[in-house]
Design a protein around this motif. Structure first.
Motif, PDB file in Angstrom:
ATOM      1  N   ALA A 151       0.835  -1.202   0.000  1.00  0.00           N
ATOM      2  CA  ALA A 151       0.000   0.000   0.000  1.00  0.00           C
ATOM      3  C   ALA A 151       0.869   1.252   0.000  1.00  0.00           C
ATOM      4  O   ALA A 151       0.523   2.263  -0.619  1.00  0.00           O
ATOM      5  N   ALA A 152       2.010   1.183   0.682  1.00  0.00           N
ATOM      6  CA  ALA A 152       2.926   2.325   0.724  1.00  0.00           C
ATOM      7  C   ALA A 152       3.473   2.626  -0.668  1.00  0.00           C
ATOM      8  O   ALA A 152       3.611   3.794  -1.061  1.00  0.00           O
ATOM      9  N   GLU A 153       3.776   1.574  -1.441  1.00  0.00           N
ATOM     10  CA  GLU A 153       4.266   1.770  -2.814  1.00  0.00           C
ATOM     11  C   GLU A 153       3.182   2.388  -3.686  1.00  0.00           C
ATOM     12  O   GLU A 153       3.474   3.236  -4.539  1.00  0.00           O
ATOM     13  N   VAL A 154       1.931   1.984  -3.480  1.00  0.00           N
ATOM     14  CA  VAL A 154       0.828   2.569  -4.240  1.00  0.00           C
ATOM     15  C   VAL A 154       0.704   4.052  -3.938  1.00  0.00           C
ATOM     16  O   VAL A 154       0.591   4.891  -4.843  1.00  0.00           O
ATOM     17  N   SER A 155       0.713   4.411  -2.647  1.00  0.00           N
ATOM     18  CA  SER A 155       0.584   5.821  -2.250  1.00  0.00           C
ATOM     19  C   SER A 155       1.716   6.655  -2.824  1.00  0.00           C
ATOM     20  O   SER A 155       1.492   7.756  -3.349  1.00  0.00           O
ATOM     21  N   GLU A 156       2.933   6.131  -2.743  1.00  0.00           N
ATOM     22  CA  GLU A 156       4.095   6.853  -3.270  1.00  0.00           C
ATOM     23  C   GLU A 156       3.973   7.044  -4.782  1.00  0.00           C
ATOM     24  O   GLU A 156       4.247   8.129  -5.309  1.00  0.00           O
ATOM     25  N   THR A 157       3.527   6.008  -5.475  1.00  0.00           N
ATOM     26  CA  THR A 157       3.390   6.080  -6.930  1.00  0.00           C
ATOM     27  C   THR A 157       2.295   7.047  -7.338  1.00  0.00           C
ATOM     28  O   THR A 157       2.471   7.852  -8.265  1.00  0.00           O
ATOM     29  N   LEU A 158       1.143   6.985  -6.662  1.00  0.00           N
ATOM     30  CA  LEU A 158       0.043   7.888  -6.991  1.00  0.00           C
ATOM     31  C   LEU A 158       0.429   9.342  -6.758  1.00  0.00           C
ATOM     32  O   LEU A 158       0.095  10.226  -7.556  1.00  0.00           O
ATOM     33  N   ASN A 159       1.148   9.590  -5.679  1.00  0.00           N
ATOM     34  CA  ASN A 159       1.611  10.959  -5.400  1.00  0.00           C
ATOM     35  C   ASN A 159       2.533  11.451  -6.505  1.00  0.00           C
ATOM     36  O   ASN A 159       2.464  12.616  -6.920  1.00  0.00           O
ATOM     37  N   LEU A 160       3.402  10.560  -6.982  1.00  0.00           N
ATOM     38  CA  LEU A 160       4.318  10.936  -8.072  1.00  0.00           C
ATOM     39  C   LEU A 160       3.539  11.236  -9.343  1.00  0.00           C
ATOM     40  O   LEU A 160       3.800  12.238 -10.019  1.00  0.00           O
ATOM     41  N   LEU A 161       2.560  10.384  -9.672  1.00  0.00           N
ATOM     42  CA  LEU A 161       1.792  10.575 -10.898  1.00  0.00           C
ATOM     43  C   LEU A 161       0.988  11.872 -10.870  1.00  0.00           C
ATOM     44  O   LEU A 161       0.851  12.545 -11.886  1.00  0.00           O
ATOM     45  N   VAL A 162       0.475  12.216  -9.692  1.00  0.00           N
ATOM     46  CA  VAL A 162      -0.237  13.492  -9.551  1.00  0.00           C
ATOM     47  C   VAL A 162       0.743  14.652  -9.688  1.00  0.00           C
ATOM     48  O   VAL A 162       0.476  15.648 -10.375  1.00  0.00           O
ATOM     49  N   LYS A 163       1.900  14.520  -9.064  1.00  0.00           N
ATOM     50  CA  LYS A 163       2.927  15.561  -9.132  1.00  0.00           C
ATOM     51  C   LYS A 163       3.396  15.786 -10.564  1.00  0.00           C
ATOM     52  O   LYS A 163       3.628  16.928 -10.992  1.00  0.00           O
ATOM     53  N   LEU A 164       3.508  14.699 -11.329  1.00  0.00           N
ATOM     54  CA  LEU A 164       3.964  14.799 -12.712  1.00  0.00           C
ATOM     55  C   LEU A 164       2.860  15.263 -13.656  1.00  0.00           C
ATOM     56  O   LEU A 164       3.104  15.502 -14.839  1.00  0.00           O
ATOM     57  N   GLY A 165       1.630  15.366 -13.126  1.00  0.00           N
ATOM     58  CA  GLY A 165       0.516  15.810 -13.950  1.00  0.00           C
ATOM     59  C   GLY A 165      -0.046  14.724 -14.840  1.00  0.00           C
ATOM     60  O   GLY A 165      -0.763  15.012 -15.810  1.00  0.00           O
ATOM     61  N   LEU A 166       0.241  13.462 -14.539  1.00  0.00           N
ATOM     62  CA  LEU A 166      -0.242  12.346 -15.339  1.00  0.00           C
ATOM     63  C   LEU A 166      -1.566  11.803 -14.811  1.00  0.00           C
ATOM     64  O   LEU A 166      -2.304  11.145 -15.540  1.00  0.00           O
ATOM     65  N   LEU A 167      -1.842  12.063 -13.545  1.00  0.00           N
ATOM     66  CA  LEU A 167      -3.129  11.757 -12.940  1.00  0.00           C
ATOM     67  C   LEU A 167      -3.633  13.008 -12.225  1.00  0.00           C
ATOM     68  O   LEU A 167      -2.835  13.817 -11.739  1.00  0.00           O
ATOM     69  N   LYS A 168      -4.944  13.136 -12.169  1.00  0.00           N
ATOM     70  CA  LYS A 168      -5.549  14.244 -11.437  1.00  0.00           C
ATOM     71  C   LYS A 168      -6.546  13.664 -10.445  1.00  0.00           C
ATOM     72  O   LYS A 168      -7.334  12.778 -10.787  1.00  0.00           O
ATOM     73  N   ARG A 169      -6.531  14.174  -9.227  1.00  0.00           N
ATOM     74  CA  ARG A 169      -7.422  13.668  -8.180  1.00  0.00           C
ATOM     75  C   ARG A 169      -8.570  14.651  -7.987  1.00  0.00           C
ATOM     76  O   ARG A 169      -8.345  15.854  -7.810  1.00  0.00           O
ATOM     77  N   ASP A 170      -9.816  14.137  -8.026  1.00  0.00           N
ATOM     78  CA  ASP A 170     -10.965  15.028  -7.871  1.00  0.00           C
ATOM     79  C   ASP A 170     -11.334  15.214  -6.401  1.00  0.00           C
ATOM     80  O   ASP A 170     -10.667  14.676  -5.507  1.00  0.00           O
ATOM     81  N   LYS A 171     -12.380  15.965  -6.137  1.00  0.00           N
ATOM     82  CA  LYS A 171     -12.760  16.292  -4.769  1.00  0.00           C
ATOM     83  C   LYS A 171     -13.194  15.072  -3.966  1.00  0.00           C
ATOM     84  O   LYS A 171     -13.186  15.091  -2.739  1.00  0.00           O
ATOM     85  N   ASN A 172     -13.553  13.991  -4.673  1.00  0.00           N
ATOM     86  CA  ASN A 172     -13.958  12.757  -3.998  1.00  0.00           C
ATOM     87  C   ASN A 172     -12.788  11.804  -3.775  1.00  0.00           C
ATOM     88  O   ASN A 172     -12.975  10.702  -3.247  1.00  0.00           O
ATOM     89  N   GLY A 173     -11.607  12.230  -4.201  1.00  0.00           N
ATOM     90  CA  GLY A 173     -10.425  11.391  -4.017  1.00  0.00           C
ATOM     91  C   GLY A 173     -10.201  10.370  -5.115  1.00  0.00           C
ATOM     92  O   GLY A 173      -9.323   9.512  -5.000  1.00  0.00           O
ATOM     93  N   ASN A 174     -10.980  10.456  -6.189  1.00  0.00           N
ATOM     94  CA  ASN A 174     -10.821   9.536  -7.306  1.00  0.00           C
ATOM     95  C   ASN A 174      -9.853  10.113  -8.343  1.00  0.00           C
ATOM     96  O   ASN A 174      -9.686  11.331  -8.438  1.00  0.00           O
ATOM     97  N   TYR A 175      -9.260   9.239  -9.119  1.00  0.00           N
ATOM     98  CA  TYR A 175      -8.234   9.657 -10.076  1.00  0.00           C
ATOM     99  C   TYR A 175      -8.732   9.550 -11.517  1.00  0.00           C
ATOM    100  O   TYR A 175      -9.541   8.692 -11.849  1.00  0.00           O
TER     101      TYR A 175
END
Length: 281
Positions: A151-175
């Protein structure tokens, strides 16, 4: 002249600096060399032409002669260090040092985002998986990966993808994905780390041999080719990949994330003319 972080080749930076100074004044290679501490009036000119190399020992002096200070001075020296690095691991370490310096000073470095993205197979997998698991916790996504990760690897990866602008997280926490595909820049270090991802994916393909035949498709053939037919097949592979990508984007729904490896590589040395001629008789 562009910002220094938009350069990966120190020779190009030196040449652009010289050209800019020349446009504004009677600047000369002799004057430039003298300011950097060189006795040869054309040494830096030869460096830009690839006829000489700039050693790490004098990189700082050249940076000073160009008026670089602080972060920019260090970045220039790291560009020289990258050029001197031997082997993929050394070059990767040198480029990572440049990325770390850029991040520390909150500046965007050419190729830095792509370099971070292609370092791990987890990045493209979760970029595809997360948007199709709305409401899922990191542990659920971790268990959905094949092979499973933490789960820690998932969180780290998702944070990176959001930081890189490859994923966007909406107000409900979905990507959701910001783009349908990720392109690779022409920076040498990015190509190098992308090759490492190919190795990772190849290792995962070997493990996938244990899956039931109904869940995988693997086949191959050994071919005798000329250089011309090799180039033709390469073009066919590019066309095939485009058609596959088009099929994948026809439906917004995803039921499972797959990896497609298409590989064409030599399994013999190039035959000389004598053997090629014998083979046609």
């Amino acid at each position: 002249m562009k910002e220094i972080v938009e350069y990966t080749d120190y020779r190009k930076y030196i040449q652009d600096y010289y050209d800019e100074q020349k446009r504004c004044s009677a600047f000369s290679w002799r004057e430039f060399a003298r300011a950097a501490g060189f006795s040869s009036a054309v040494y830096l000119k030869y460096v830009c032409e690839g006829k000489r190399n700039l050693s790490l020992g004098v990189a700082g002096s050249v940076a000073n002669a160009m008026g670089l200070a602080g972060f920019e001075n260090t970045y220039f020296v790291l560009m020289v260090s990258y050029a001197h690095a031997k082997g993929d691991s050394a070059k990767r370490a040198a480029f990572e040092a440049q990325c770390a310096l850029a991040r520390a000073h909150k500046v965007h470095m050419l190729g830095g985002d792509e370099f971070d993205y292609f370092k791990s197979w987890k990045n493209p997998v979760l970029r595809e998986l997360a948007p199709h698991m709305p409401g899922a916790k990191p542990l659920e996504m971790a268990r959905a990966c094949e092979p499973a990760i933490t789960a820690a690897e998932v969180s780290e990866t998702l944070n990176l993808l959001v930081k890189l602008g490859l994923l966007k997280r909406d107000k409900n926490g979905n990507y959701r994905q910001t783009e349908k595909s990720v392109s690779m820049s022409r920076v040498d270090a990015v190509s190098m780390v992308a090759s490492d991802m190919q190795r990772q994916m190849g290792e995962l393909a070997i493990k996938a041999l244990n899956l039931p035949l109904s869940e995988r498709s693997m086949s191959g053939t050994v071919l005798g080719l000329t250089r011309k037919s090799y180039e033709q097949i390469k073009k066919e592979i590019v066309s095939f990949r485009r058609r596959v990508a088009a099929i994948a984007t026809q439906n917004d729904k995803t039921e499972r994330v797959y990896r497609l490896n298409v590989q064409l590589f030599p399994m013999s040395k190039a035959l000389n003319e004598k053997f090629k001629d014998e083979g046609t008789k």
